[in-house]
Write a protein that holds these residues in place. Structure first.
Motif, PDB file in Angstrom:
ATOM      1  N   VAL A  27     -45.987 -52.045  -6.418  1.00  0.00           N
ATOM      2  CA  VAL A  27     -47.354 -52.132  -6.940  1.00  0.00           C
ATOM      3  C   VAL A  27     -47.422 -51.287  -8.204  1.00  0.00           C
ATOM      4  O   VAL A  27     -47.127 -50.089  -8.175  1.00  0.00           O
ATOM      5  CB  VAL A  27     -48.364 -51.653  -5.879  1.00  0.00           C
ATOM      6  CG1 VAL A  27     -49.770 -51.581  -6.468  1.00  0.00           C
ATOM      7  CG2 VAL A  27     -48.324 -52.582  -4.664  1.00  0.00           C
ATOM      8  N   GLU A  28     -47.774 -51.934  -9.289  1.00  0.00           N
ATOM      9  CA  GLU A  28     -47.785 -51.278 -10.606  1.00  0.00           C
ATOM     10  C   GLU A  28     -48.689 -50.048 -10.593  1.00  0.00           C
ATOM     11  O   GLU A  28     -49.824 -50.109 -10.146  1.00  0.00           O
ATOM     12  CB  GLU A  28     -48.281 -52.306 -11.635  1.00  0.00           C
ATOM     13  CG  GLU A  28     -48.211 -51.863 -13.064  1.00  0.00           C
ATOM     14  CD  GLU A  28     -46.801 -51.944 -13.637  1.00  0.00           C
ATOM     15  OE1 GLU A  28     -45.919 -52.538 -13.002  1.00  0.00           O
ATOM     16  OE2 GLU A  28     -46.596 -51.386 -14.737  1.00  0.00           O
ATOM     17  N   GLU A  29     -48.177 -48.944 -11.080  1.00  0.00           N
ATOM     18  CA  GLU A  29     -48.976 -47.717 -11.095  1.00  0.00           C
ATOM     19  C   GLU A  29     -48.432 -46.757 -12.142  1.00  0.00           C
ATOM     20  O   GLU A  29     -47.222 -46.691 -12.371  1.00  0.00           O
ATOM     21  CB  GLU A  29     -48.930 -47.048  -9.699  1.00  0.00           C
ATOM     22  CG  GLU A  29     -49.799 -45.801  -9.575  1.00  0.00           C
ATOM     23  CD  GLU A  29     -49.705 -45.138  -8.196  1.00  0.00           C
ATOM     24  OE1 GLU A  29     -48.761 -45.450  -7.436  1.00  0.00           O
ATOM     25  OE2 GLU A  29     -50.566 -44.303  -7.882  1.00  0.00           O
TER      26      GLU A  29
ATOM     27  N   SER B 251     -54.185 -40.735  -8.039  1.00  0.00           N
ATOM     28  CA  SER B 251     -54.076 -42.188  -8.185  1.00  0.00           C
ATOM     29  C   SER B 251     -53.921 -42.683  -6.755  1.00  0.00           C
ATOM     30  O   SER B 251     -53.384 -41.962  -5.912  1.00  0.00           O
ATOM     31  CB  SER B 251     -52.852 -42.542  -9.031  1.00  0.00           C
ATOM     32  OG  SER B 251     -52.644 -43.935  -9.022  1.00  0.00           O
ATOM     33  N   HIS B 252     -54.397 -43.870  -6.461  1.00  0.00           N
ATOM     34  CA  HIS B 252     -54.444 -44.257  -5.053  1.00  0.00           C
ATOM     35  C   HIS B 252     -54.245 -45.755  -4.954  1.00  0.00           C
ATOM     36  O   HIS B 252     -55.109 -46.525  -5.339  1.00  0.00           O
ATOM     37  CB  HIS B 252     -55.803 -43.855  -4.464  1.00  0.00           C
ATOM     38  CG  HIS B 252     -55.827 -43.777  -2.970  1.00  0.00           C
ATOM     39  ND1 HIS B 252     -55.466 -44.826  -2.175  1.00  0.00           N
ATOM     40  CD2 HIS B 252     -56.168 -42.763  -2.133  1.00  0.00           C
ATOM     41  CE1 HIS B 252     -55.583 -44.460  -0.904  1.00  0.00           C
ATOM     42  NE2 HIS B 252     -56.004 -43.206  -0.846  1.00  0.00           N
ATOM     43  N   LYS B 253     -53.107 -46.176  -4.451  1.00  0.00           N
ATOM     44  CA  LYS B 253     -52.804 -47.597  -4.459  1.00  0.00           C
ATOM     45  C   LYS B 253     -52.738 -48.200  -3.053  1.00  0.00           C
ATOM     46  O   LYS B 253     -52.147 -49.270  -2.876  1.00  0.00           O
ATOM     47  CB  LYS B 253     -51.460 -47.833  -5.177  1.00  0.00           C
ATOM     48  CG  LYS B 253     -51.516 -47.537  -6.671  1.00  0.00           C
ATOM     49  CD  LYS B 253     -52.388 -48.539  -7.412  1.00  0.00           C
ATOM     50  CE  LYS B 253     -52.458 -48.206  -8.896  1.00  0.00           C
ATOM     51  NZ  LYS B 253     -53.458 -49.049  -9.581  1.00  0.00           N
TER      52      LYS B 253
ATOM     53  N   GLN C 192     -51.496 -56.730  -1.537  1.00  0.00           N
ATOM     54  CA  GLN C 192     -50.301 -57.419  -2.069  1.00  0.00           C
ATOM     55  C   GLN C 192     -49.232 -57.596  -0.996  1.00  0.00           C
ATOM     56  O   GLN C 192     -48.526 -58.597  -0.969  1.00  0.00           O
ATOM     57  CB  GLN C 192     -49.736 -56.648  -3.266  1.00  0.00           C
ATOM     58  CG  GLN C 192     -50.659 -56.696  -4.475  1.00  0.00           C
ATOM     59  CD  GLN C 192     -50.036 -56.035  -5.699  1.00  0.00           C
ATOM     60  OE1 GLN C 192     -48.819 -56.042  -5.868  1.00  0.00           O
ATOM     61  NE2 GLN C 192     -50.869 -55.450  -6.541  1.00  0.00           N
TER      62      GLN C 192
ATOM     63  N   GLU D  74     -54.334 -51.762  -2.866  1.00  0.00           N
ATOM     64  CA  GLU D  74     -53.505 -52.774  -3.531  1.00  0.00           C
ATOM     65  C   GLU D  74     -52.252 -53.070  -2.708  1.00  0.00           C
ATOM     66  O   GLU D  74     -51.825 -54.216  -2.605  1.00  0.00           O
ATOM     67  CB  GLU D  74     -53.092 -52.298  -4.934  1.00  0.00           C
ATOM     68  CG  GLU D  74     -54.212 -52.342  -5.955  1.00  0.00           C
ATOM     69  CD  GLU D  74     -55.147 -51.142  -5.854  1.00  0.00           C
ATOM     70  OE1 GLU D  74     -55.021 -50.343  -4.893  1.00  0.00           O
ATOM     71  OE2 GLU D  74     -56.018 -51.006  -6.720  1.00  0.00           O
ATOM     72  N   CYS D  75     -51.667 -52.022  -2.133  1.00  0.00           N
ATOM     73  CA  CYS D  75     -50.456 -52.232  -1.322  1.00  0.00           C
ATOM     74  C   CYS D  75     -50.780 -53.086  -0.097  1.00  0.00           C
ATOM     75  O   CYS D  75     -50.023 -53.993   0.259  1.00  0.00           O
ATOM     76  CB  CYS D  75     -49.877 -50.888  -0.881  1.00  0.00           C
ATOM     77  SG  CYS D  75     -49.168 -49.928  -2.230  1.00  0.00           S
TER      78      CYS D  75
ATOM     79  N   ASP E  94     -49.130 -42.662 -12.673  1.00  0.00           N
ATOM     80  CA  ASP E  94     -49.876 -41.516 -12.143  1.00  0.00           C
ATOM     81  C   ASP E  94     -49.650 -40.315 -13.051  1.00  0.00           C
ATOM     82  O   ASP E  94     -48.668 -39.587 -12.926  1.00  0.00           O
ATOM     83  CB  ASP E  94     -49.429 -41.216 -10.708  1.00  0.00           C
ATOM     84  CG  ASP E  94     -50.341 -40.202 -10.032  1.00  0.00           C
ATOM     85  OD1 ASP E  94     -51.010 -39.423 -10.749  1.00  0.00           O
ATOM     86  OD2 ASP E  94     -50.385 -40.192  -8.794  1.00  0.00           O
TER      87      ASP E  94
ATOM     88  N   GLY F 269     -46.712 -48.209  -3.811  1.00  0.00           N
ATOM     89  CA  GLY F 269     -47.167 -47.711  -5.109  1.00  0.00           C
ATOM     90  C   GLY F 269     -46.749 -46.260  -5.231  1.00  0.00           C
ATOM     91  O   GLY F 269     -47.201 -45.419  -4.446  1.00  0.00           O
TER      92      GLY F 269
END
Lengths: 328, 728
Positions: free
Chosen positions: B673-675, B399-401, B408, B404-405, B677, B610
């Motif tokens: 950040v919603e996640e 998973s890779h945020k 945001q 988004e980070c 994983d 995240g």
């Protein structure tokens, strides 16, 4: 710490008698002494508790000045209405030091006698001529970041760490001292602390058996008062360089410039020639540089603290610009 | 449903999102908070045992060599002195994290100035401390001891990456950067000193200690003492900060144990504050060279990161500076390598976020230099260089945020993506500027066991030897179990830090929360199976809330007067090889730099992170705040100062080792950040204990440049270094 005797002094004369004993040391707030006793840097045989002898008063003096008793706490001094109104440089210097908790305990007399923060002085496994005469100086070839660039000797490059005394030096305060025999004397604060020379173990001119009874400030003078302390973090750190300044303008010229410097030497550094360069002149970058040239004419770095020399120059410019309104 | 899981496949079912209690992921306050703030939570040194003796460690006054004689008689006649312990079992150093075996012995072999060599035991602490300074010790000291990591040959470290032709890529690239950064050593400097009380009853040893990983520590201590593990009990219920320095069993715990066994009385040993800094593991200083090559569009074609770190000879740990550099940014031509200089300072080991804590800030500074060369907004440069897969080994990300980070975080901070040039804003004496950095921290998990017991009275008990090092473990376990079993937090009792309980994963590497809560989750799934049978529904359909089946029987009725217990056992599986798993984030900082003095003050900082499922928004946020505070220290003030003559640590107290004080830390904003994983853990959570400092110092450094034009290449960026780099 080593075992020690504890004696409580009931008055100043009694304190004088007790302090005359072999290896007796006065304790007030103990904010510095106790730490050093735990490390066995200080190993007194007797602690003379002077907290009950009075001398905590802060009072107007007849000449319009102010008397600050030796046992007045740093906090009481910093928040005293007359200190805030007439000697703000002193209030600011005190508040720039230590922490609220320490200032609540630390006293005028004790703070004047605060010992250096040199890493080698506080570590008994290291050489230090101040702690152990003749053992050498670990700082000269070691970690000298905090150390002095003015008035050093080949025996010691430690700095006086305090802030309050730097302001007292700019204010030209007087230290009042009494001895075991009740003999009183006064010493200008500018002469109270010493340079290390060949006797770095002597921080100041107090003789064995002598006690500080208080500090007197002269009548207040006109002008802007500033205490600027440069440090890595914004609280609870000793000065890399600090400046206490009282600067008065007369029109567009400087009429008075009483300056003292912390973090640069074994004592609060006061060089009257720095003020003389400034007085009667129009403020500006060139003049401030000239003052710095005088201040730093004999400055010497030890590698790690070389930065203090340009830092002192720049800090002086900042303080003088603020005090005079000069644009730099 | 088995209570054992070796995770080989992602779990994207997200069962926890479908439970009914609604307590996980809330801002529940620490359940042990009241005990802590009232001083009634017992820390290691605070247990009151009858007849307890006090021990103080004696430390070496040579840098390398051996103790040839210890003259116990020099102190035995001093008041209260009971014994001088110089048994060969005494350890010279602490165990590295997860070692599971005794660290270097005997203590008589000296590897660095200030190393513990013996223990003086007395009736009172002051007597022991006094005697410790009077013990006469003879040494054979070695000559020609190396202290300076730059003055010795370094050994190459395994695990280097060489791919394509970086030198060629650098030559061909329209934009390239070749810069070198240095970072100084860091100390964990925990508030609670390392301390232990050992009690020997002639058969069994009980040790109250301040340790992070009892599951490993029990083996380390048993091995150090030559004792069977079943004759040993370790208790570490509360830890006043560890930050890696309490991962492995350390000198005071072994010394207290040896003394207690030898003297037949309980013995307490707490390190003196100076010893805490002089003896615990340091984070190695680093030198890091970056070579970045980019095309016209700012996309990396080459990525080089070479690092030099140090440690004592024979120590396996090497600050893993390259850890996130392996996968954070693209670039087909890659050179990543590390070397270790062998020097005689205290052991180098894990300090919060080993590797990324210093690797990421330096990388992010180099990226800032590149962004300027490319004429790109630094956020945009990073967005353009997020790889689809691990750029070297090709594994997919779990998973890779990061994107988004970055987005945001920029929005929350109010980041200006317009053209950037230094010295755009001056307020009085102060230059004001902004900077940013990415955050990355590899995700780890460890084997974990927890026993969950549903009591007949409808409450739950969770037992594991997992520790809570101030991070919130007690609370997130209560929340996880409460969520799964339909109980409010107040109905879940959590008992930690005792090796009589099932083995947890220990607290370290940010893996504690995901690992131990997975074990508790598995135990709860098994409990739910039983409850579901009794309620006559499928487990998946079992809805529990506030101590009852929703619209049905209460737990108390279902339990029918008997306790119900399950032990959850979670083990990382093949999935660790199938995916690259990491927490990601972004930092944004605004700083003021004094144009006269070079002093830097952080005015505002935002971190967006995240890290999978957020188990508790309050404790997770606190972890982020702590990490960002460490970033401020790493950027501006923290440096261990080592004497060039004998290698001893000069600034060995909290007055002189400068961690940030309150006034250095402005309001910090944290954005989650919603996640979820599913490959990271069965509860879809990753670690957050360290991510908050993995890059933050870089954002501050970049803000210093943006404020005043000083490109500083040495951390920490103290006023002298800023002034030296500041243009006139």
């Amino acid at each position: 710490m080593r075992p020690f005797d504890y004696q409580r002094a009931e008055g100043i004369d009694h304190a004088g008698q007790l302090i005359a004993a072999e290896n007796a040391v006065a304790i007030a707030g103990g904010t510095n002494l106790l730490d050093l006793m735990k490390l066995q840097v200080e190993t007194p045989q007797t602690l003379v508790d002077v907290n009950r002898i009075g001398h905590a008063e802060i009072e107007d003096s007849d000449d319009g000045g102010l008397w600050i008793g030796a046992l007045a706490t740093n906090t009481d001094t910093a928040v005293h209405p007359r200190v805030k109104a007439d000697y703000p440089v002193l209030a600011r210097a005190i508040l720039a030091g230590a922490t609220q908790q320490l200032r609540n305990r630390a006293t005028t007399g004790g703070n004047l006698c605060q010992r250096t923060r040199c890493y080698y002085f506080t570590n008994i496994d290291q050489p230090c001529n101040k702690r152990d005469p003749g053992s050498g100086c670990g700082a000269i070839d070691g970690i000298a970041r905090l150390h002095a660039v003015l008035g050093t000797s080949d025996q010691c490059i430690a700095t006086y760490p305090g802030d309050m005394a730097v302001a007292l030096s700019a204010l030209d305060a007087t230290v009042h001292i009494t001895s075991a025999h009740g003999k009183a004397r006064t010493v200008p604060v500018r002469d109270f602390h010493r340079l290390p020379g060949h006797t770095p173990w002597k921080d100041n001119v107090l003789e064995p058996g002598e006690l500080i009874t208080g500090v007197s400030l002269p009548a207040p003078v006109e002008g802007t008062q500033i205490y600027r302390k440069v440090r890595e973090r914004s609280s609870y750190a000793f000065a890399l360089c600090s400046i206490a300044a009282i600067v008065e303008m007369d029109g567009d010229k400087i009429a008075r410039a009483d300056l003292a410097f912390g973090g640069l030497a074994h004592k609060p550094w006061h060089d009257p020639e720095v003020g003389e360069v400034l007085v009667g002149q129009k403020p500006g970058a060139k003049l401030f540089d000239k003052a710095a040239d005088v201040l730093l004419r004999d400055a010497r770095g030890y590698g790690e603290n070389d930065f203090k020399i340009p830092l002192a120059r720049r800090t002086l410019a900042a303080v003088l610009a603020e005090a005079t309104g000069a644009e730099l | 449903m088995s209570a054992y899981l070796k995770q080989d496949e992602p779990d994207n079912v997200n069962r926890l999102d479908h439970m009914r209690q609604g307590v996980l992921g809330t801002d529940a306050s620490r359940i042990e908070g009241l005990l802590k703030v009232t001083g009634t939570a017992p820390y290691a040194a605070e247990y009151q045992l009858d007849d307890c003796l006090e021990g103080v460690l004696v430390t070496a006054t040579i840098s390398k060599g051996e103790v040839t004689a210890i003259d116990a008689d020099s102190v035995l006649s001093m008041p209260g002195v009971v014994a001088v312990i110089d048994d060969p079992s005494l350890t010279a150093r602490a165990a590295q994290g997860t070692a599971g075996e005794a660290p270097a012995q005997p203590a008589r072999e000296v590897g660095y100035f200030g190393q513990p060599i013996a223990l003086v035991v007395a009736e009172s602490f002051e007597q022991a401390r006094d005697a410790s300074k009077h013990l006469k010790v003879s040494y054979r000291a070695d000559d020609d001891v190396a202290f300076d990591p730059e003055a010795v040959e370094a050994e190459p470290q395994d695990g280097a990456t060489s791919q394509g032709d970086l030198a060629h890529a650098m030559k061909e690239a329209p934009f390239s950067v070749d810069v070198t950064y240095t970072t100084e050593g860091h100390s964990s400097a925990a508030m609670e000193p390392h301390a232990a009380i050992a009690q020997w009853d002639g058969d069994t040893l009980t040790v109250y200690a301040s340790l992070q990983m009892l599951n490993y520590n029990i083996s380390e201590l048993a091995d150090s003492l030559g004792l069977d593990e079943d004759k040993l009990r370790l208790v570490s219920r509360y830890v006043g900060g560890g930050f890696g320095s309490k991962l492995g069993v350390s000198e005071e715990t072994v010394a207290a144990s040896v003394a207690a066994m030898e003297l037949g009385r309980p013995v307490r040993v707490a390190m003196l504050r100076q010893q805490v800094l002089q003896c615990i593991m340091r984070r190695s200083e680093t030198r890091q060279r970056f070579r970045l090559a980019a095309g016209e569009d700012g996309k990396l074609t080459g990525f080089g990161h070479e690092a030099r770190v140090s440690n004592l000879p024979g120590e396996s740990f090497a600050e893993p500076v390259l850890q996130s550099s392996h996968f954070l940014y693209a670039g087909e031509n890659r050179e990543l390598s590390m070397e270790v200089a062998r020097i005689h300072r205290m052991t180098a080991g894990s300090v919060r976020a080993p590797g990324e804590a210093v690797g990421m800030p330096a990388l992010e500074c180099a990226m800032d230099v590149l962004a300027e060369k490319c004429g790109l907004d630094p956020v945009e440069l990073r967005l353009r260089n997020i790889p689809d897969r691990h750029p070297a080994n090709g594994t997919p990300f779990s998973s890779h945020k990061l994107a988004e980070c970055l987005k945001q975080g920029a929005e929350a901070f109010g980041w200006d993506s317009g053209p950037r040039s230094p010295r755009h804003t001056r307020e009085g004496e102060w230059w004001v500027g902004t900077g940013m950095a990415s955050a990355a921290r590899v995700h780890n998990v460890g084997e974990a066991k927890a026993r969950v017991t549903l009591k007949a009275d409808g409450t739950a008990l969770v037992e594991t030897d997992m520790t809570d090092i101030g991070t919130g473990t007690y609370t997130i376990l209560a929340q996880t179990v409460g969520e799964m079993l339909g109980l409010p937090v107040a109905k879940v009792l959590v008992e930690l830090g005792d090796t009589h309980h099932p083995r947890g994963p220990g607290s370290g590497g940010s893996w504690g929360a995901a690992s131990i809560c997975s074990a508790a989750y598995l135990a709860c799934l098994a409990l739910r199976e039983t409850l579901a049978k009794r309620a006559d529904v499928a487990e998946e359909k079992l809805e529990l809330k506030d101590g009852a089946v929703v619209g049905g029987a209460s737990l108390i009725d279902l339990l029918d007067g008997r306790d119900l217990a399950e032990e959850g056992h979670y083990e990382p599986g093949d999935i660790a090889d199938d995916f690259t798993a990491s927490g990601f984030g972004a930092f944004f900082a605004r700083v003021r730099v004094n144009r006269f003095t070079g002093e830097t003050r952080v005015e505002h900082m935002t971190g967006a992170f995240g890290f999978g499922r957020v188990l508790n928004t309050k404790t997770a946020r606190s972890q982020c705040l702590g990490g960002m505070t460490w970033s401020i220290g790493a950027a501006l003030t923290e440096a261990m100062l080592f004497d060039p003559v004998d290698g001893h640590l000069a600034n060995c107290d909290l007055a002189e080792y400068h961690v940030p004080v309150n006034r250095d830390v402005p309001d910090l904003d944290v954005v989650f950040v919603e996640e979820r994983d599913g490959a990271a853990s069965p509860i879809q959570a990753k670690g957050i204990g360290e991510l908050g400092m993995c890059g933050g110092a870089g954002a501050i450094a970049n803000a210093i440049y943006n404020a005043c034009g000083a490109r500083v290449f040495e951390f920490p960026m103290t006023p002298d270094k800023v002034l030296a780099a500041m243009p006139d």
